[in-house]
Write an enzyme that holds these catalytic residues in place. Structure first.
Site, short mmCIF file in Angstrom:
data_model
loop_
_atom_site.label_atom_id
_atom_site.label_comp_id
_atom_site.label_asym_id
_atom_site.label_seq_id
_atom_site.Cartn_x
_atom_site.Cartn_y
_atom_site.Cartn_z
N ASP A 85 0.80 -1.23 0.00
CA ASP A 85 0.00 0.00 0.00
C ASP A 85 0.83 1.27 0.00
O ASP A 85 0.61 2.17 0.81
CB ASP A 85 -0.92 0.00 1.23
N HIS A 128 3.53 4.34 9.48
CA HIS A 128 3.57 2.93 9.08
C HIS A 128 4.95 2.51 8.59
O HIS A 128 5.23 1.31 8.50
CB HIS A 128 2.56 2.66 7.95
N HIS A 167 -5.32 4.25 12.03
CA HIS A 167 -4.54 3.05 11.69
C HIS A 167 -3.46 2.83 12.75
O HIS A 167 -2.96 3.79 13.32
CB HIS A 167 -3.87 3.20 10.32
N ASP A 258 -7.99 10.52 10.06
CA ASP A 258 -8.88 9.51 9.48
C ASP A 258 -9.69 8.83 10.59
O ASP A 258 -10.50 7.95 10.33
CB ASP A 258 -8.08 8.47 8.66
N TYR A 298 -8.46 11.48 5.17
CA TYR A 298 -8.72 11.37 3.74
C TYR A 298 -10.07 11.90 3.29
O TYR A 298 -10.39 11.87 2.12
CB TYR A 298 -8.52 9.89 3.33
N1 SS9 Z 1 -7.16 -2.36 1.02
C1 SS9 Z 1 -6.00 -1.94 1.76
C2 SS9 Z 1 -6.11 -0.50 2.17
C3 SS9 Z 1 -4.83 -0.06 2.81
N2 SS9 Z 1 -4.92 1.29 3.27
C4 SS9 Z 1 -3.68 1.83 3.76
C5 SS9 Z 1 -4.00 3.01 4.60
C6 SS9 Z 1 -2.79 3.73 5.08
C7 SS9 Z 1 -3.21 4.89 5.93
C8 SS9 Z 1 -2.12 5.70 6.42
S1 SS9 Z 1 -2.63 6.85 7.67
ZN ZN Z 2 -4.30 6.41 9.05
#
Ligand code: SS9
Ligand code: ZN
Length: 539
Positions: A85, A128, A167, A258, A298
């Site tokens: 991702d 992440h 997340h 988010d 987002y």
């Molecule tokens: N289907 C997989 C979706 C992955 N989404 C990654 C989100 C990373 C957010 C960073 S804050």
């Molecule tokens: Zn996030």
């Protein structure tokens, strides 16, 4: 701290769909439109150096990312596939260095006292990314680098990282899980490991390793639709008690939005004004030294509103009245209970946690993938008081500068505070009893009465005065007995918005204090839902 870097995407990957340049432009534009930008000091950005990046990342990873600006589109896609991702764009290495550098500039400005606190609006996000891997739109771990940098350059002994992004910042957890000098707290959508990044180690029982046990706190949200009450409950009954016991010298916030209503990733229902309260509740830690660094967020509308709520609180403006605090849901209370139980052996403020009984709660959490478009009211306009603090003083007591002297006072609807003799016990009562109850009570005015036999040291008094200003839109009246002249200055300083000095590392509260506070909480929690700390395991 505003720094704008926009880079258009020419790679069509799902990540590009939501992690877009407009995230920064709408946030900045909202700060300008609301007049908040003019009240901020804008700090220039810089690129993080190799040495900065190597505080967290490996040489081989840095060398690999360094090559991306010169890669063909095919190579870039190939390079991207090894990570989860993420997208790589020829310009992302430059932007990732700016994002990390911006966080370091903010740390410099706060640690040197140039500013009290601040916010770095950056992309790509960071929490992440891991030592040798990009992940979840993140290339360099901006906040992890900032924590290491603050320790190395300023000798900071204890850093608290609060990750309110929806997340799990696994990159931050991996960086510090065996490091007792960095306390990492994260709540995150989890849904029993069904939600991205679907890691077993994101659950509440990952408490840290080796010397770091107890210094990693994960709060999994196992349902979506979490609301303001759920977030406040976690702060009052878990994060704040532990944070005060930890007594950080610096607070870093992985400020992802988010976790706000309307976000396609989070699918939560907490409204943007809650970030005013979350920010306020952290501002009396570490002498007010707080660096917020943007992570996710987002939905452009809720992102911009949440950023403004956060910045306006950092500027010291009174928080808005907390919205729809109708009590935490069962799923949130189950998570809270699990985390408190997992950590009770590491934190004296949680030692009693295992003696919880069941509570009747309603289960408001919804199943994920709700498709209807969320709508919510604009956050209420927040006043910027022209005269922030008025004082009514007897003759002969000088009026602290910055205050306005008044001679008359009105009758008031008091919220009487209980009194305890021991600092730890007192803070235990303030954080776990008074604060949640007061938030649910949602007063229009807070009357703080300092009895001459209070026996409360000035710093505790300042902490109390500071924390309670999150209520009643900051409308607080403090009545002091005439024998308390030496407390007028510290009280005025807190009412003027100056952060309270640190209490130092709090020892365990006295068992008899805990017992009396807990019995009062158990008695009151049937009527005051924010006092609950466990869900009812039988439906
Ligand atoms: N289907 C997989 C979706 C992955 N989404 C990654 C989100 C990373 C957010 C960073 S804050
Ligand atoms: Zn996030």
């Amino acid at each position: 701290m505003i720094q704008i870097q926009a880079f258009e995407m020419f790679l069509s990957s799902p990540a590009c769909k939501i992690e877009v340049p407009e995230r920064l432009t709408v946030s900045h534009e909202a700060l300008v439109q609301s007049g908040l930008a003019d009240r901020c000091v804008s700090i220039p950005v810089r690129e993080a150096t190799d040495a900065d990046i190597l505080l967290v990342h490996s040489e081989e990873y840095l060398e690999a990312v360094k090559k991306t600006p010169y890669m063909t589109l095919e190579d870039l896609k190939e390079f991207t596939l090894q990570y989860g991702d993420v997208y790589f764009h020829p310009n992302i290495y430059h932007c990732a260095k700016l994002a990390a550098g911006a966080a370091l500039q903010l740390v410099d400005s706060v640690m040197t006292g140039k500013v009290r606190n601040g916010m770095a609006l950056v992309r790509p996000p960071g929490h992440h990314s891991m030592r040798s891997a990009a992940s979840g739109f993140c290339v360099f771990n901006n906040v992890a680098i900032a924590a290491r940098y603050a320790k190395q350059k300023y000798g900071v002994k204890r850093v608290l990282i609060v990750d309110w992004d929806i997340h799990h910042g696994q990159g931050v957890q991996y960086s510090f899980e065996d490091d007792p000098s960095v306390l990492y707290f994260s709540w995150h959508r989890y849904e029993h490991q069904k939600f991205w990044p679907q890691l077993r180690e994101s659950d509440f029982d990952s408490v840290g390793k080796n010397k770091g046990v107890g210094f990693n706190i994960n709060v999994p949200w196992n349902k979506v639709g979490m609301q303001n009450s759920d977030y406040l409950s976690i702060f009052c009954h878990l994060l704040l008690p532990v944070a005060y016991e930890f007594n950080p010298d610096l607070v870093l916030v992985c400020a992802g939005f988010d976790s706000a209503i309307g976000d396609p990733e989070g699918e939560m229902c907490a409204t943007p004004d809650i970030f005013a309260h979350l920010t306020h509740l952290l501002m009396n830690l570490a002498g007010g030294k707080l660096c917020a660094v943007l992570e996710g967020g987002y939905n452009l509308t809720s992102l911009a509103q949440s950023v403004c709520q956060t910045v306006q609180t950092l500027l010291g403006d009174p928080a808005p009245p907390p919205a729809n605090l109708d009590g935490p849901c069962k799923s949130a209370l189950d998570s809270l209970h699990c985390v408190r139980s997992a950590h009770r052996q590491y934190w004296s403020c949680l030692k009693h946690a295992e003696e919880e009984e069941e509570e009747k709660t309603l289960d408001k959490g919804e199943e994920g993938n709700s498709i209807e478009e969320k709508v919510w009211p604009e956050p209420p306009k927040r006043v910027t008081p022209t005269i922030r603090t008025a004082v009514v003083l007897p003759d002969g007591v000088t009026c602290p500068d910055g205050c306005k002297r008044f001679s008359s006072s009105e009758d008031l609807d008091p919220l009487i505070i209980s009194k305890l003799n021991d600092v730890s016990g007192f803070m235990h009562a303030v954080l776990g009893l008074l604060l949640p109850l007061a938030y649910e009570y949602d007063p229009t005015l807070v009357l703080l009465v300092r009895m001459s036999d209070a026996g409360l040291c000035e710093i505790v008094w300042q902490q109390l005065t500071g924390l309670l200003q999150g209520l009643a839109q900051g409308h607080m009246l403090v009545l002091m007995q005439d024998g308390e002249k030496e407390c007028v200055g510290p009280t005025a300083s807190s009412l003027l918005g100056y952060p309270a000095p640190s209490l130092g590392q709090l020892p365990a509260p006295l068992p008899e204090d805990v017992a009396s506070i807990e019995s009062l909480r158990h008695r009151l929690k049937a009527d005051w839902k924010l006092l609950q700390t466990t869900g009812d395991f039988t439906t």
